[in-house]
Design a protein around this motif. Structure first.
Motif, PDB file in Angstrom:
ATOM      1  N   THR A  45       0.836  -1.210   0.000  1.00 31.21           N
ATOM      2  CA  THR A  45       0.000   0.000   0.000  1.00 31.21           C
ATOM      3  C   THR A  45       0.864   1.251   0.000  1.00 31.21           C
ATOM      4  O   THR A  45       0.652   2.171  -0.795  1.00 31.21           O
ATOM      5  N   GLU A  46       1.862   1.296   0.877  1.00 31.03           N
ATOM      6  CA  GLU A  46       2.725   2.477   0.990  1.00 31.03           C
ATOM      7  C   GLU A  46       3.535   2.735  -0.276  1.00 31.03           C
ATOM      8  O   GLU A  46       3.756   3.880  -0.655  1.00 31.03           O
ATOM      9  N   LYS A  47       3.969   1.676  -0.943  1.00 28.63           N
ATOM     10  CA  LYS A  47       4.814   1.832  -2.128  1.00 28.63           C
ATOM     11  C   LYS A  47       4.046   1.639  -3.431  1.00 28.63           C
ATOM     12  O   LYS A  47       4.632   1.650  -4.506  1.00 28.63           O
ATOM     13  N   ASN A  48       2.742   1.414  -3.319  1.00 24.94           N
ATOM     14  CA  ASN A  48       1.850   1.315  -4.466  1.00 24.94           C
ATOM     15  C   ASN A  48       2.290   0.242  -5.476  1.00 24.94           C
ATOM     16  O   ASN A  48       2.593   0.527  -6.631  1.00 24.94           O
ATOM     17  N   PHE A  49       2.315  -1.020  -5.007  1.00 27.85           N
ATOM     18  CA  PHE A  49       2.626  -2.136  -5.899  1.00 27.85           C
ATOM     19  C   PHE A  49       1.918  -3.384  -5.381  1.00 27.85           C
ATOM     20  O   PHE A  49       1.429  -3.418  -4.252  1.00 27.85           O
ATOM     21  N   SER A  50       1.848  -4.387  -6.214  1.00 26.74           N
ATOM     22  CA  SER A  50       1.387  -5.700  -5.776  1.00 26.74           C
ATOM     23  C   SER A  50       2.076  -6.745  -6.645  1.00 26.74           C
ATOM     24  O   SER A  50       2.284  -6.533  -7.839  1.00 26.74           O
ATOM     25  N   ILE A  51       2.466  -7.841  -6.027  1.00 28.60           N
ATOM     26  CA  ILE A  51       3.103  -8.938  -6.753  1.00 28.60           C
ATOM     27  C   ILE A  51       2.029  -9.970  -7.047  1.00 28.60           C
ATOM     28  O   ILE A  51       1.404 -10.513  -6.129  1.00 28.60           O
ATOM     29  N   LYS A  52       1.802 -10.224  -8.328  1.00 33.44           N
ATOM     30  CA  LYS A  52       0.740 -11.140  -8.738  1.00 33.44           C
ATOM     31  C   LYS A  52       1.157 -12.585  -8.483  1.00 33.44           C
ATOM     32  O   LYS A  52       0.425 -13.350  -7.887  1.00 33.44           O
ATOM     33  N   ASP A  53       2.337 -12.973  -8.957  1.00 33.54           N
ATOM     34  CA  ASP A  53       2.836 -14.318  -8.716  1.00 33.54           C
ATOM     35  C   ASP A  53       4.346 -14.362  -8.942  1.00 33.54           C
ATOM     36  O   ASP A  53       4.903 -13.464  -9.566  1.00 33.54           O
ATOM     37  N   ILE A  54       4.978 -15.392  -8.412  1.00 32.18           N
ATOM     38  CA  ILE A  54       6.410 -15.614  -8.596  1.00 32.18           C
ATOM     39  C   ILE A  54       6.566 -17.029  -9.142  1.00 32.18           C
ATOM     40  O   ILE A  54       6.099 -17.991  -8.535  1.00 32.18           O
TER      41      ILE A  54
END
Length: 69
Positions: A45-54
């Protein structure tokens, strides 16, 4: 947000007791598998990202050196 695929390369040094150099390399490859997403919801939230999958796409032990004490 835009969607990106990133290829990330890492090298690990693993200390392992094994019967041979080849066995040490193969066991290291087998037991060091997928990497988890270590980010928290707060960080995302703070850095405005999300990791979908690895997805692991390359896993090869290149060299095994005997350790000396």
């Amino acid at each position: 947000m835009k969607y990106y695929k990133v290829a990330l390369t890492r090298t690990y040094l693993i200390s392992i007791n094994a019967e041979s150099e080849d066995r040490a390399k193969r066991l290291s490859e087998f037991y060091l598998g997928d990497c988890p997403d270590l980010s928290t919801e707060k960080e995302q939230t703070e850095k405005n990202f999300s990791i979908k999958d690895i997805e692991m796409v390359y896993n090869e032990a290149h060299e095994a050196l005997p350790e000396t004490n």
